[in-house]
Scaffold this active site. Structure first.
Site, mmCIF file in Angstrom:
data_model
loop_
_atom_site.group_PDB
_atom_site.id
_atom_site.type_symbol
_atom_site.label_atom_id
_atom_site.label_comp_id
_atom_site.label_asym_id
_atom_site.label_seq_id
_atom_site.Cartn_x
_atom_site.Cartn_y
_atom_site.Cartn_z
ATOM 1 N N LYS A 34 0.822 -1.212 0.000
ATOM 2 C CA LYS A 34 0.000 0.000 0.000
ATOM 3 C C LYS A 34 0.860 1.268 0.000
ATOM 4 O O LYS A 34 0.511 2.260 -0.636
ATOM 5 C CB LYS A 34 -0.963 -0.001 1.183
ATOM 6 C CG LYS A 34 -0.327 0.189 2.550
ATOM 7 C CD LYS A 34 -1.383 0.221 3.639
ATOM 8 C CE LYS A 34 -0.761 0.329 5.018
ATOM 9 N NZ LYS A 34 -0.100 1.600 5.294
ATOM 10 N N ASP B 123 -4.011 7.478 5.109
ATOM 11 C CA ASP B 123 -3.526 6.103 5.301
ATOM 12 C C ASP B 123 -4.174 5.498 6.548
ATOM 13 O O ASP B 123 -4.610 6.229 7.447
ATOM 14 C CB ASP B 123 -2.000 6.133 5.458
ATOM 15 C CG ASP B 123 -1.386 4.746 5.367
ATOM 16 O OD1 ASP B 123 -2.056 3.810 4.890
ATOM 17 O OD2 ASP B 123 -0.219 4.601 5.780
#
Length: 654
Positions: free
Chosen positions: A32, A227
């Site tokens: 990610k 995030d």
């Protein structure tokens, strides 16, 4: 080779997406961070000014890694001829740091000083304890930590003290919390201070109520990245929603299967409901794992598939099948610790594994004691996460000197250092200072106070003219700490050494403009997390709770205390299905920290709170397909006679 060629198809799709809401559901170890950093690079290469990009995450460590990776991509891209300065780069912060930035920029709107103090949890606890005594309440009966936890949850739910008062007025304990909270807010206001939760709540309230301020940040940050979105609470959700309100260019990245912070307000529904909250959003699944072996992922997928409150995904990898998960059934916690220490010793000595590539994880902090004893006896180097550098007394003292110098109203910091080193200023004098009755003091005491304030004035002057590292040197010398400690005991010499280490740490703030460096030092020292103490140069086995391990990875991982009632914890799960699912997510996080090999251990008896209890094996072990497991008890060199009853351990087949 183009940077896009380094991505798998799903990562590439996330990077190429530009406008509108985007949800990236990224499994553990699915790259990610690469997707976010390459996406930011791609935006800049396609004409978006770096300073118009905001990225927010949860820890200083994660923010630093993301910042470093993005700046390295920008520096090394051959097609991009863009000078990157301090002002001209993507804005990458933690949520709390973002709050500090917005509040300091708009301090006049909030009627607070620019140099407001940030009260840490230990100082908050002291304030609440004093309030309880003032109210003639026993801090042992009404625990300050419990009261602060309630206040924190309420602030994280976007509620102020006045809103809390109206809802809970008929409940006795809630009335106590209300009274304490009211006085707590008064003290913070008097001291021109904010606590951790205020940094978020006041930011959200400012953005919500002040349209001009909000419009300024809509113009400033046109592309927003959040995030670890599954860990956001209501107030963080509000900040993200408000900042992206204008252009809706919000990209959130997260994994509902790693939502493990509901106890501090994290709401899994934020990520599960993203597509409802942001219309015309796009969702991309990142399921290819680059970290772990197939066997580790097989166990992780099996465990998490039993949860109902999740978006379906299945991790896969092109990595090798790898070793099976080792399971050790111990007689007691001493036997378990002995096995782990000896196995680590074997990995380090015979298999030449670097100690820092090994982690031992446990559900609760009390489990570390017996593990530490075993590591000491086995002469295996280890590091326990939990005691932060900035929590050490001598470091907090230096920070308090700076805070007192910049914010004269910060009575909490003043109380801390007015007698450091000893100046003969007692509690009665402090009380008179606090109540503005200094005229009642004797001439001798007034002289002592005057001399102390001269030191604070000098510190303020130096903070405006010198670099942060030189400021700390000045404080150590000018306050008399150096003279007091340099000829002292071994413990005092160690404290002086820690202060000198603080000077070295402060060097990284020296490159910032005068004033900003000191502000950043105070901010990051207040917001430091357990992971911030992890130093690559410390070559030792890491011991930590599973919660503290979030976001980290190691070649070899030991998950300990897999007993029913301990992990999963009955305290946190019980009959509550949502809590039970969170325990399972916590175990999933633990499993996916490992790259190469996992060890699972269980003690059939364990001493907890002074009494020895017999335990059943955790359902988490029995839920894993036995084809993925192997018996570590067959390794006779790790068997151990329990020191408490001197009996040779006999193992049952599992």
């Amino acid at each position: 080779m183009s940077y896009l060629d380094e991505l798998n198809p799903e990562q590439k799709e996330a990077v190429l997406h530009k406008d509108g809401p985007l949800l990236i559901l990224a499994g553990a170890g699915a790259g990610k961070t690469r997707a976010i950093t390459y996406r930011i690079l791609h935006l800049i290469k396609n004409g978006v000014a770096p300073e118009n990009i905001l990225a927010v995450t949860f820890t200083n460590k994660a923010a630093k890694e993301m910042r470093d990776r993005i700046l390295e991509l920008l520096r090394t891209d051959k097609e991009l001829n863009l000078p990157i300065s301090f002002e001209n780069q993507p804005f990458i912060r933690t949520f709390h740091s973002l709050g500090v930035f917005i509040l300091r920029e708009n301090f006049r709107e909030l009627d607070i000083p620019k140099h407001f103090s940030i009260i840490d949890k230990s100082d908050s606890s002291k304030i609440v304890k004093d309030i309880l005594r003032e109210l003639d309440l026993d801090p042992k009966q009404f625990e300050p930590k419990k009261i602060l936890s309630i206040i924190s949850r309420q602030k994280g739910s976007f509620k102020t003290v006045s809103e809390y008062s109206g809802v809970h007025s008929n409940e006795y304990f809630a009335q106590i919390v209300d009274k304490v909270w009211q006085k707590y807010e008064q003290i913070l206001q008097q001291e021109k201070a904010l606590d951790f939760d205020d940094l978020l709540l006041k930011t959200a309230l400012l953005l919500d109520k002040n349209k001009e301020v909000l419009a300024k940040y809509h113009n400033k940050w046109q592309y927003i990245h959040i995030d670890e979105y599954q860990d956001t609470n209501k107030v963080q959700y509000q900040i993200a929603k408000l900042l992206s309100q204008s252009q809706q260019n919000i990209c959130v990245v997260g994994d509902g299967d790693q939502n493990i912070y509901s106890w501090r307000g994290a709401n899994i529904k934020n990520i599960l409901n993203f597509e409802k909250d942001f219309k015309n959003s796009k969702t991309i699944l990142l399921e290819q794992n680059y970290r772990s072996t197939q066997n580790i992922l097989g166990a992780a997928n099996e465990i998490i598939s039993k949860n109902k409150l999740r978006k379906d995904k299945n991790l896969f990898t092109k990595n090798e099948e790898g070793e099976k998960l080792g399971v050790y059934y111990a007689f007691s916690e001493n036997d378990e610790a002995y096995f782990i220490a000896q196995r680590c010793s074997d990995l380090i000595t015979h298999e030449k594994i670097s100690p820092q590539e090994i982690a031992v994880l446990y559900r609760t902090n009390f489990q570390s004691r017996v593990l530490e004893e075993a590591f000491l006896n086995a002469n295996v180097p280890y590091q326990v996460l939990g005691t932060k550098f900035f929590d050490r007394k001598e470091i907090k003292d230096i920070i308090a000197f700076i805070k007192s110098a910049l914010n004269p109203d910060d009575l909490t910091s003043l109380k801390r250092i007015i007698n450091v080193p000893p100046r003969g200023i007692g509690k009665v004098t402090l009380a008179k200072i606090a109540s503005r009755r200094e005229t009642e003091l004797s001439p001798i005491m007034l002289e002592k106070i005057t001399n102390f304030r001269k030191i604070l004035n000098k510190i303020k002057e130096v903070s405006e003219k010198e670099k942060p590292s030189d400021l700390i040197k000045f404080i150590i010398k000018e306050t008399g700490l150096n003279d007091k400690l340099r000829d002292g005991t071994e413990e005092e010499l160690e404290r002086l050494a820690n202060m000198k280490e603080f000077v070295s740490l402060a060097l990284k703030y020296d490159k910032l403009p005068l004033g900003e460096g000191v502000e950043k030092l105070l901010e990051e020292s207040a917001l430091a997390s357990d992971q911030d103490q992890l130093e690559e140069k410390t070559n030792a086995v890491r011991l930590m709770t599973v919660h503290a391990s979030k976001g980290l990875e190691f070649d070899y991982v030991f998950i300990t205390g897999l007993e029913d009632g301990l992990f999963p914890s009955k305290m946190d799960s019980g009959k509550n299905e949502d809590k039970g699912e969170e325990e399972r997510r916590l175990f999933y996080v633990a499993l996916t920290r490992a790259r190469k090999k996992l060890f699972l251990s269980y003690a059939s008896s364990r001493t907890i709170f002074g009494s020895r209890k017999t335990n059943n094996v955790s359902e988490f072990i029995t839920d894993i397909n036995e084809n993925l497991l192997e018996d570590e008890n067959q390794s006779s060199q790790y068997s151990h006679s329990d020191s408490q009853n001197n009996e040779k351990i006999e193992y049952l087949e599992w």
